[in-house]
Enzyme design. Sequence first.
Site, PDB file in Angstrom:
ATOM      1  N   TYR A  50       1.790   7.061  12.474  1.00 16.79           N
ATOM      2  CA  TYR A  50       2.946   6.786  12.510  1.00 16.79           C
ATOM      3  C   TYR A  50       4.004   8.044  12.678  1.00 16.79           C
ATOM      4  O   TYR A  50       4.970   7.825  13.213  1.00 16.79           O
ATOM      5  CB  TYR A  50       4.147   6.466  11.526  1.00 16.79           C
ATOM      6  N   ASN A 113       8.089  -5.208   5.624  1.00 16.93           N
ATOM      7  CA  ASN A 113       7.777  -6.698   6.920  1.00 16.93           C
ATOM      8  C   ASN A 113       6.576  -6.545   7.108  1.00 16.93           C
ATOM      9  O   ASN A 113       6.237  -7.974   7.597  1.00 16.93           O
ATOM     10  CB  ASN A 113       8.441  -5.741   8.266  1.00 16.93           C
ATOM     11  N   GLU A 127      -5.027   3.257  17.773  1.00 12.21           N
ATOM     12  CA  GLU A 127      -5.273   2.255  15.903  1.00 12.21           C
ATOM     13  C   GLU A 127      -6.547   2.176  16.043  1.00 12.21           C
ATOM     14  O   GLU A 127      -7.028   2.672  14.506  1.00 12.21           O
ATOM     15  CB  GLU A 127      -4.248   1.582  15.884  1.00 12.21           C
TER      16      GLU A 127
END
Length: 143
Positions: A50, A113, A127
């Site tokens: 992140y 979430n 990613e």
Amino acid sequence: SLERTLSIIKPDAVRRQLIGPILSRFEAAQLTPVAIKMLHLTQAQAEGFYAEHKGKPFFDGLVEFMTSGPITVQVLQGENAITHYREVIGKTDPTQADAGTVRADFAESMRFNAVHGSDSPASASREIAFFFTDDEICPPVEV
Ligand code: CMP
């Protein structure tokens, strides 16, 4: 066109035994898993994954949450997989997510979430490579 995207089932959803239901949503949407693994992120891994959010007010909480328990990471393949996957999961804030999306049905809040998805082709490449080597993606490419 045929694309691959990086999907994460986050610690909240794993804890609530939602791996099966969430993967079922992806398969039902023709987003086919071509690589899957389960892992518990270290602090350094979560901060690295992140990195683009470093300095934002939610960063520390995000890293704390993402290291709070095991996750599954999967590469999903399909037509326009990056955009299509984002439609299937719904908006980041579950109160803004359309009915029938994964986050509308399974997410508890903006932080908790349930799932992550790559937001662009460049993010998807980065990613996928963050979690998988080429030979871990099925079928492996002969070299
Ligand atoms: P994700 O798709 O994994 O990408 C970044 C994550 O940061 C996002 O899902 C949310 O879990 C989290 N996030 C983004 N904005 C906020 C916010 N305003 N408050 C808390 N968490 C956030």
